[in-house]
Enzyme design. Structure first.
Site, PDB file in Angstrom:
ATOM      1  N   GLY A  59     -35.175  67.299  94.166  1.00  0.00           N
ATOM      2  CA  GLY A  59     -33.665  67.565  93.361  1.00  0.00           C
ATOM      3  C   GLY A  59     -32.802  67.376  94.847  1.00  0.00           C
ATOM      4  N   ASP A 115     -32.601  61.981 101.302  1.00  0.00           N
ATOM      5  CA  ASP A 115     -32.896  63.700 101.428  1.00  0.00           C
ATOM      6  C   ASP A 115     -33.161  64.176 102.973  1.00  0.00           C
ATOM      7  OD1 ASP A 115     -31.625  64.168  98.994  1.00  0.00           O
ATOM      8  OD2 ASP A 115     -32.797  64.371  98.045  1.00  0.00           O
TER       9      ASP A 115
END
Length: 281
Positions: free
Chosen positions: A38, A229
């Protein structure tokens, strides 16, 4: 330094396959693994491993996947007091196929992430903020509106956002596909804009004018999942620490490259010493 991340929490199911399937094609011979992921959770852990104190605001389901989804963040000391459990929606899941070169295809089922509402946010976010677009846009907009410090927004996945959000951001991070989606709107404010270009590095702009460039160290890519990320967490930490733009970009490119040398999103995230060692060659 303390950073608040408002973002998604997923459990990634990763199939390492001989090739990525074409539409309608079935590819066999894959091996399956599970990793926490995520964008919000990945960026929170990335910043934490690089030395920041990090609090995450998000949502998981009341199911068997939630523990695995937050395990690495707990192990590394990310503050999860802002993570709520949804009794009706499942923990978010990402279905990922990775080929031997590290290229990937990702399908996300948002689950509980879809139910992170503005009501879950504090009235004021007084630390630097990192946000992405894997939560409802109104929640991201509310978080940015309540932020009183530095705001970094990873505009991914690409979606329509308000001009006010774009103007408020001190730092926008996009890849080339997302940069094409937003176009000149990226540069309406006076903040920094970083466009990542994978193995070709990254470029930093202010008001549409390129001001810094960097390329990553040479690596053998295993899995690019989480590399973007890692970059976002690293560029935010670097700028908040006061690094000059060129140095910050080189640091973030190294963090992203390091993540690409290991499988999984969060398991691939390096600590400060590992990133600096890669930069040193």
């Amino acid at each position: 330094m303390r950073i608040t991340v408002v973002g998604s929490i997923n459990l990634d199911f990763v199939a390492a396959a001989p090739s990525l399937p074409a539409p309608g094609e079935t590819v066999t011979g894959a091996t399956l693994s599970r990793h926490p992921g995520g964008k919000g959770a990945n960026q929170a852990l990335a910043a934490r491993r690089l030395g920041a104190e990090v609090s995450l605001i998000g949502r998981v389901g009341d199911d068997e996947m939630s523990g695995a989804a937050v395990a690495l963040m707990l192990a590394h000391g990310v503050d999860l007091s802002g993570v709520e459990t949804d009794i009706a929606a499942p923990t978010g899941v990402a279905l990922i196929t990775v080929d031997p070169t590290g290229e990937n295809q990702i399908t996300v089922a948002a689950g509980a992430n879809h139910f992170v509402t503005p009501e879950q946010l504090p009235a004021r976010i007084e630390t630097p903020l990192i946000a992405q677009l894997e939560l409802p846009i109104e929640t991201v907009e509310a978080a940015v509106g309540r932020a009183t410090d530095f705001v970094c927004i990873n505009l991914a996945p690409a979606a329509t956002v308000s001009e006010a959000l774009l103007r408020r951001a001190d730092l926008l991070v996009v890849n080339e596909t997302e940069a094409a989606f937003y176009g000149d709107a990226l540069h309406v404010g006076g903040g920094l804009v970083v466009v990542t270009k994978g193995a070709r590095g990254a470029v930093m702009y202010r008001r549409g004018v390129a001001m810094a460039w960097a390329t990553p160290p040479r690596i053998t890519a295993v899995d690019a999942v989480g590399a973007g990320d890692a970059f976002v967490g690293a560029i935010a930490v670097a700028l908040l620490e006061g690094m000059e733009p060129d140095a910050a970009l080189h640091f973030a490119c190294a963090a992203g490259a390091l993540a690409a040398t290991r499988p999984g999103a969060q398991p691939s995230l390096g600590d400060r010493a590992e990133v600096e060692a890669l930069m040193a060659g």
